[in-house]
Design a protein around this motif. Structure first.
Motif, PDB file in Angstrom:
ATOM      1  N   LEU A   1       1.023  -1.151  -0.163  1.00 16.84           N
ATOM      2  CA  LEU A   1       0.083   0.040   0.165  1.00 16.84           C
ATOM      3  C   LEU A   1       0.880   1.156   0.074  1.00 16.84           C
ATOM      4  O   LEU A   1       0.249   2.405  -0.283  1.00 16.84           O
ATOM      5  N   HIS A   2       2.071   1.130   0.342  1.00 15.16           N
ATOM      6  CA  HIS A   2       2.925   2.345   0.452  1.00 15.16           C
ATOM      7  C   HIS A   2       2.863   3.290  -0.936  1.00 15.16           C
ATOM      8  O   HIS A   2       3.185   2.618  -1.874  1.00 15.16           O
ATOM      9  N   PRO A   3       2.875   4.297  -0.824  1.00 15.36           N
ATOM     10  CA  PRO A   3       2.625   5.288  -2.029  1.00 15.36           C
ATOM     11  C   PRO A   3       3.929   5.416  -2.681  1.00 15.36           C
ATOM     12  O   PRO A   3       4.073   5.602  -3.889  1.00 15.36           O
TER      13      PRO A   3
ATOM     14  N   ASN B   1      15.281  10.026   6.564  1.00 18.06           N
ATOM     15  CA  ASN B   1      15.858  10.758   5.383  1.00 18.06           C
ATOM     16  C   ASN B   1      14.839  11.011   4.465  1.00 18.06           C
ATOM     17  O   ASN B   1      14.862  11.919   3.650  1.00 18.06           O
ATOM     18  N   GLN B   2      13.760   9.904   4.328  1.00 15.06           N
ATOM     19  CA  GLN B   2      12.614  10.399   3.373  1.00 15.06           C
ATOM     20  C   GLN B   2      11.520  10.988   3.970  1.00 15.06           C
ATOM     21  O   GLN B   2      10.948  11.858   3.023  1.00 15.06           O
ATOM     22  N   HIS B   3      11.071  10.808   4.969  1.00 16.44           N
ATOM     23  CA  HIS B   3       9.925  11.357   5.586  1.00 16.44           C
ATOM     24  C   HIS B   3       9.929  12.351   6.692  1.00 16.44           C
ATOM     25  O   HIS B   3       8.954  13.003   6.957  1.00 16.44           O
ATOM     26  N   ASP B   4      11.004  12.284   7.454  1.00 11.12           N
ATOM     27  CA  ASP B   4      11.483  13.359   8.534  1.00 11.12           C
ATOM     28  C   ASP B   4      10.102  13.357   9.379  1.00 11.12           C
ATOM     29  O   ASP B   4       9.620  12.598   9.888  1.00 11.12           O
TER      30      ASP B   4
END
Ligand code: HEM
Length: 115
Positions: free
Chosen positions: A72-74, A94-97
């Motif tokens: 399900l991860h966008p 790193n990606q979503h902070d």
């Protein structure tokens, strides 16, 4: 007549409404007690769940079961699968902070604390 019925029924309704949560209490006490206990896992425990069909990851001291989230991860399943069984703090930060949606989503998968 209507008024008298009302004055009689009102206290009765209060009694019933007060009694309902009380009667439900004995049955609900056990699950709520166990729900408040926090489970703790080591990184070795997390490492056992290292496949796409059984995927746990640690982030910032929490342990998360991401199995149901992989497809399900966008951002795509390929971003989650390599995290299975690892401490994914750096990858996630790193990606979503501090983005609210990913952090809210992550919180729903928490299964315990990292020891
Ligand atoms: C580990 C747990 C993770 C969770 C719970 C998570 C959650 C999310 C959520 C909720 C979104 C949608 C955000 C929005 O609609 O505003 C998202 C998007 C995205 N995620 Fe993650 N994510 C995780 C890990 C990662 C990692 C490690 C990477 C990259 C290495 C990554 C890359 C992306 C990308 C590129 C998007 C944007 C997709 C798009 O908008 O087309 N995610 N993630």
């Amino acid at each position: 007549m209507k008024l008298r019925t009302g004055t009689l029924l009102a206290p009765l309704a209060v009694l019933v409404l007060t009694a309902l949560p009380l009667s439900g209490c004995s049955g609900a006490s056990a699950p709520s007690a166990s729900a408040s206990a926090t489970l703790t896992f080591s990184l070795a425990d997390v490492a056992k769940h290292n496949t796409k069909d059984d995927c746990w990851a640690a982030v910032d001291g929490g342990v998360y079961d991401l199995t149901s989230w992989i497809s399900l991860h966008p951002g795509g399943p390929d971003k989650i699968v390599p995290l299975c069984g690892t401490d994914a703090t750096t990858a996630f930060r790193n990606q979503h902070d501090s983005q609210s949606k990913p952090n809210d989503q992550l919180a729903q998968f928490r299964v315990g604390d990292l020891a």
